[in-house]
Design a protein around this motif. Sequence first.
Motif, PDB file in Angstrom:
ATOM      1  N   LEU A 533      98.385  68.546 138.585  1.00 56.60           N
ATOM      2  CA  LEU A 533      97.747  68.676 137.274  1.00 56.60           C
ATOM      3  C   LEU A 533      96.319  69.206 137.408  1.00 56.60           C
ATOM      4  O   LEU A 533      95.876  70.046 136.605  1.00 56.60           O
ATOM      5  N   LEU A 534      95.574  68.741 138.434  1.00 51.69           N
ATOM      6  CA  LEU A 534      94.198  69.214 138.630  1.00 51.69           C
ATOM      7  C   LEU A 534      94.166  70.689 139.025  1.00 51.69           C
ATOM      8  O   LEU A 534      93.334  71.458 138.521  1.00 51.69           O
ATOM      9  N   ILE A 535      95.058  71.090 139.928  1.00 53.33           N
ATOM     10  CA  ILE A 535      95.084  72.504 140.355  1.00 53.33           C
ATOM     11  C   ILE A 535      95.512  73.389 139.196  1.00 53.33           C
ATOM     12  O   ILE A 535      94.960  74.484 138.985  1.00 53.33           O
ATOM     13  N   ASN A 536      96.505  72.941 138.418  1.00 55.08           N
ATOM     14  CA  ASN A 536      96.924  73.725 137.251  1.00 55.08           C
ATOM     15  C   ASN A 536      95.763  73.906 136.277  1.00 55.08           C
ATOM     16  O   ASN A 536      95.576  74.982 135.691  1.00 55.08           O
ATOM     17  N   ALA A 537      95.006  72.823 136.067  1.00 50.87           N
ATOM     18  CA  ALA A 537      93.869  72.916 135.153  1.00 50.87           C
ATOM     19  C   ALA A 537      92.832  73.911 135.671  1.00 50.87           C
ATOM     20  O   ALA A 537      92.258  74.709 134.902  1.00 50.87           O
ATOM     21  N   ALA A 538      92.582  73.877 136.988  1.00 51.44           N
ATOM     22  CA  ALA A 538      91.606  74.810 137.562  1.00 51.44           C
ATOM     23  C   ALA A 538      92.095  76.247 137.442  1.00 51.44           C
ATOM     24  O   ALA A 538      91.318  77.159 137.095  1.00 51.44           O
ATOM     25  N   GLN A 539      93.387  76.471 137.715  1.00 55.10           N
ATOM     26  CA  GLN A 539      93.926  77.829 137.633  1.00 55.10           C
ATOM     27  C   GLN A 539      93.950  78.328 136.197  1.00 55.10           C
ATOM     28  O   GLN A 539      93.816  79.528 135.953  1.00 55.10           O
ATOM     29  N   ALA A 540      94.131  77.405 135.228  1.00 53.93           N
ATOM     30  CA  ALA A 540      94.145  77.829 133.832  1.00 53.93           C
ATOM     31  C   ALA A 540      92.784  78.363 133.397  1.00 53.93           C
ATOM     32  O   ALA A 540      92.698  79.180 132.472  1.00 53.93           O
ATOM     33  N   MET A 541      91.696  77.917 134.066  1.00 50.46           N
ATOM     34  CA  MET A 541      90.349  78.376 133.718  1.00 50.46           C
ATOM     35  C   MET A 541      89.866  79.509 134.612  1.00 50.46           C
ATOM     36  O   MET A 541      88.703  79.935 134.510  1.00 50.46           O
ATOM     37  N   SER A 542      90.731  79.983 135.522  1.00 51.73           N
ATOM     38  CA  SER A 542      90.332  81.027 136.458  1.00 51.73           C
ATOM     39  C   SER A 542      89.919  82.285 135.697  1.00 51.73           C
ATOM     40  O   SER A 542      90.624  82.760 134.809  1.00 51.73           O
ATOM     41  N   GLY A 543      88.771  82.854 136.066  1.00 48.76           N
ATOM     42  CA  GLY A 543      88.285  84.072 135.422  1.00 48.76           C
ATOM     43  C   GLY A 543      87.652  83.848 134.073  1.00 48.76           C
ATOM     44  O   GLY A 543      87.262  84.815 133.401  1.00 48.76           O
ATOM     45  N   GLN A 544      87.539  82.605 133.650  1.00 46.81           N
ATOM     46  CA  GLN A 544      86.961  82.311 132.333  1.00 46.81           C
ATOM     47  C   GLN A 544      85.443  82.256 132.451  1.00 46.81           C
ATOM     48  O   GLN A 544      84.905  81.558 133.308  1.00 46.81           O
ATOM     49  N   PRO A 545      84.722  82.959 131.608  1.00 44.70           N
ATOM     50  CA  PRO A 545      83.253  82.886 131.659  1.00 44.70           C
ATOM     51  C   PRO A 545      82.770  81.547 131.127  1.00 44.70           C
ATOM     52  O   PRO A 545      83.476  80.845 130.415  1.00 44.70           O
ATOM     53  N   GLY A 546      81.566  81.185 131.496  1.00 48.12           N
ATOM     54  CA  GLY A 546      80.998  79.949 130.997  1.00 48.12           C
ATOM     55  C   GLY A 546      81.365  78.781 131.885  1.00 48.12           C
ATOM     56  O   GLY A 546      82.056  78.909 132.912  1.00 48.12           O
ATOM     57  N   PRO A 547      80.945  77.594 131.505  1.00 43.67           N
ATOM     58  CA  PRO A 547      81.214  76.409 132.327  1.00 43.67           C
ATOM     59  C   PRO A 547      82.692  76.057 132.359  1.00 43.67           C
ATOM     60  O   PRO A 547      83.405  76.192 131.367  1.00 43.67           O
ATOM     61  N   ARG A 548      83.110  75.613 133.533  1.00 46.63           N
ATOM     62  CA  ARG A 548      84.509  75.186 133.692  1.00 46.63           C
ATOM     63  C   ARG A 548      84.474  73.723 134.115  1.00 46.63           C
ATOM     64  O   ARG A 548      83.941  73.393 135.164  1.00 46.63           O
ATOM     65  N   THR A 549      85.091  72.888 133.288  1.00 45.93           N
ATOM     66  CA  THR A 549      85.036  71.447 133.568  1.00 45.93           C
ATOM     67  C   THR A 549      86.421  70.825 133.462  1.00 45.93           C
ATOM     68  O   THR A 549      87.261  71.262 132.667  1.00 45.93           O
ATOM     69  N   ILE A 550      86.624  69.819 134.295  1.00 47.30           N
ATOM     70  CA  ILE A 550      87.836  68.999 134.236  1.00 47.30           C
ATOM     71  C   ILE A 550      87.395  67.544 134.208  1.00 47.30           C
ATOM     72  O   ILE A 550      86.571  67.127 135.029  1.00 47.30           O
ATOM     73  N   THR A 551      87.976  66.801 133.279  1.00 52.66           N
ATOM     74  CA  THR A 551      87.665  65.374 133.190  1.00 52.66           C
ATOM     75  C   THR A 551      88.919  64.580 133.533  1.00 52.66           C
ATOM     76  O   THR A 551      89.966  64.755 132.888  1.00 52.66           O
ATOM     77  N   LEU A 552      88.829  63.738 134.539  1.00 49.48           N
ATOM     78  CA  LEU A 552      89.942  62.895 134.974  1.00 49.48           C
ATOM     79  C   LEU A 552      89.605  61.453 134.603  1.00 49.48           C
ATOM     80  O   LEU A 552      88.644  60.879 135.128  1.00 49.48           O
ATOM     81  N   ARG A 553      90.381  60.882 133.667  1.00 54.79           N
ATOM     82  CA  ARG A 553      90.119  59.537 133.181  1.00 54.79           C
ATOM     83  C   ARG A 553      91.300  58.626 133.499  1.00 54.79           C
ATOM     84  O   ARG A 553      92.462  59.053 133.429  1.00 54.79           O
ATOM     85  N   ALA A 554      90.992  57.380 133.796  1.00 55.23           N
ATOM     86  CA  ALA A 554      92.018  56.354 133.999  1.00 55.23           C
ATOM     87  C   ALA A 554      91.567  55.101 133.268  1.00 55.23           C
ATOM     88  O   ALA A 554      90.458  54.611 133.492  1.00 55.23           O
ATOM     89  N   GLY A 555      92.443  54.590 132.376  1.00 54.96           N
ATOM     90  CA  GLY A 555      92.086  53.404 131.614  1.00 54.96           C
ATOM     91  C   GLY A 555      93.308  52.769 130.978  1.00 54.96           C
ATOM     92  O   GLY A 555      94.399  53.347 130.950  1.00 54.96           O
ATOM     93  N   GLN A 567      91.887  66.564 131.435  1.00 55.56           N
ATOM     94  CA  GLN A 567      91.464  67.415 130.326  1.00 55.56           C
ATOM     95  C   GLN A 567      90.601  68.541 130.868  1.00 55.56           C
ATOM     96  O   GLN A 567      89.643  68.296 131.627  1.00 55.56           O
ATOM     97  N   ASP A 568      90.942  69.783 130.501  1.00 58.48           N
ATOM     98  CA  ASP A 568      90.157  70.931 130.959  1.00 58.48           C
ATOM     99  C   ASP A 568      89.505  71.612 129.766  1.00 58.48           C
ATOM    100  O   ASP A 568      89.817  71.324 128.606  1.00 58.48           O
ATOM    101  N   SER A 569      88.616  72.523 130.076  1.00 58.51           N
ATOM    102  CA  SER A 569      87.908  73.283 129.037  1.00 58.51           C
ATOM    103  C   SER A 569      88.393  74.717 128.965  1.00 58.51           C
ATOM    104  O   SER A 569      87.655  75.621 128.575  1.00 58.51           O
ATOM    105  N   GLY A 570      89.655  74.925 129.391  1.00 62.05           N
ATOM    106  CA  GLY A 570      90.205  76.272 129.426  1.00 62.05           C
ATOM    107  C   GLY A 570      90.685  76.775 128.080  1.00 62.05           C
ATOM    108  O   GLY A 570      90.375  76.199 127.023  1.00 62.05           O
TER     109      GLY A 570
END
Length: 634
Positions: A533-555, A567-570
């Motif tokens: 899931l983390l790698i998919n999120a990173a690849q989904a934002m590949s080549g995207q301008p601006g900040p790229r962030t992933i938030t991993l929450r457990a609760g 959650q990604d910002s892609g």
Amino acid sequence: MTAHDRATGSSMSRAGLRFWSAVLAVAVFLIDVLTPLEGAVAVLYVVAILLAARTNRRDDTIVAAAGCVILTISAYLLSHGLETIASPALRALVSLAAIGITTLLALQNHAATKRLAAQARLLNLSHDMIFVRDRGGVITFWNKTAEQVYGWSADDALGQLADELLQTQYPDRREIIESGLLDTGRWEGRVRQRTKDGAALTVDARWALQHDRLGKPVGVLETHTDVTDRVAAHSALVQSEQRYRRMFDASRIGVVEEDWSKLRAALRSLEIAGTSLRDHLAQHPDFVRHARRLAGITDVNPALQAMAGADRASAFIENVERLLGADDRSFLGALIAFAEGEPFYEGETELVRLDGRKVPVLFTITFPPGPDGDRNVLAFVVDITERKQAQDALLAAQAELAHAARLATLGELSASIAHEVNQPLAAIVTSGEAGLRWLRREVPDLKEVAATIGHVVAQGRRASEIVTRVRAFLKKAPAQRDLLEISEIVEDAALLVARELANDDVALTVETEQGLRPIRGDRIELQQVLVNLLINAAQAMSGQPGPRTITLRAGAVDGENLAITVQDSGPGIRPDDLPRLFDPFFTTKHGGMGMGLAICRTTVEAHGGQLAAESTPGAGATFRLTLPYSQEHP
């Protein structure tokens, strides 16, 4: 003609008979008195009495007889007086005797007729069709029920041949039936007849032969009971039973018919106070074993016999405890469902064949409603050996695909792994060189040497842990179900992808609640899900301008589950792709296999959880993984 019309006509007929009887009596009196006839004219009074008797009233006969006696005596006295006692007196006595005998016979006939009428009225009260026929088959009596059922009135039926009128069809030749009737005086059988409207009837016939005083057969009393509906119902029942038997024998699904009536009585005798039935039965396994023996098997179809390796139903019944296994707990659930009035119970168990081989089966026990339902409990059994084998093959294939996915992930993580291993190695070299320098001094600083050696050991252990984690991640081994701390799994997954995310300029934020309860599962499988899931999120934002962030929450989300979100910002997921996102071989990446998310969902569901995706185009995507807490205490 109505009953009122018949009554009115009968009254007019009686009045007419009385009138003509009186006229005849007066005419005989006048002839006897006014004419010089020497014959016994008074004997003609008999005719007047017979006319009065035809009214079928006893009083009319007595009145007519008394009148004729008075007229006879009056005529004798007027013609001869009391002086002549010779032949005229003799003729008068003959006339009186004739009048008396005729009156007596008329009264006896009236009594006999009255008795017959009473008997006929009783026959008319019967719910059966009753008629009388003579030896030639001609109908001489036809009761009210026969009129109602057959449709012919008594006037229409009397004088008709019974067999021709009713078109009777006999179960045997007519001559044989008549011969048996003459021999025994009775015959019973089932015949088919037709009504006036042409409707077919099935009747149970009972014949009784009537004899005269000399013992000669003179007629037959036939009593018929309409059993058309009963025969139709019986025929339908027989057909239904035959149809059920054909399905029972020809079905490829195993079917066993059982009688649970004794088991019902045993349940009613239980004394349960302050506890539920389930708890009571769980505390009394001896009763459950006893109840199992009370569920008597009445029949087993060939499919279940073959499934159990039995060549006949009796072989199955004799070995039922061995076939079903001694520790089969599924009967407890069926017993509770039966006691609580459920219509059926479904479960899965193992059938132990007579040759010892175990057969996994699915079963459904149905409890029919009604007073006789307990005697007709049916259990349907399906052999799921092939399905189990297919499931095992599917799990093996999934394990192979998961291993392949981990190998593919290794290529993407190789730089991160090299970076992680290189860091402790470089630290080890640096600490070793520093330690050597401290030793080469004229006065070695042993305290500093000890500190550097400690750094060397710590970095060596760190390198070893990195290698162990990577090997475990790539290892193809059966799934393990251990108590796991979710914070550790999140931390390991974040460390594995840290280098990859750094190369793509992705900032990872990890937020884990404190005090989360442990879960039960396989560490490597869950770690792989998060890494994917983390790698998919990173690849989904590949080549995207601006900040790229992933938030991993457990609760925690409720008292029984915890949630992990990535959650990604892609750019998010297109609405058309969202329903198919977890389908095997569906991918949005160039050159992708389309198996990563499918394996992730299968893995999560195997852990009793759920994996779902949410997305708003342009606002990133969120993957939510829900897992149940372990019910055990760590």
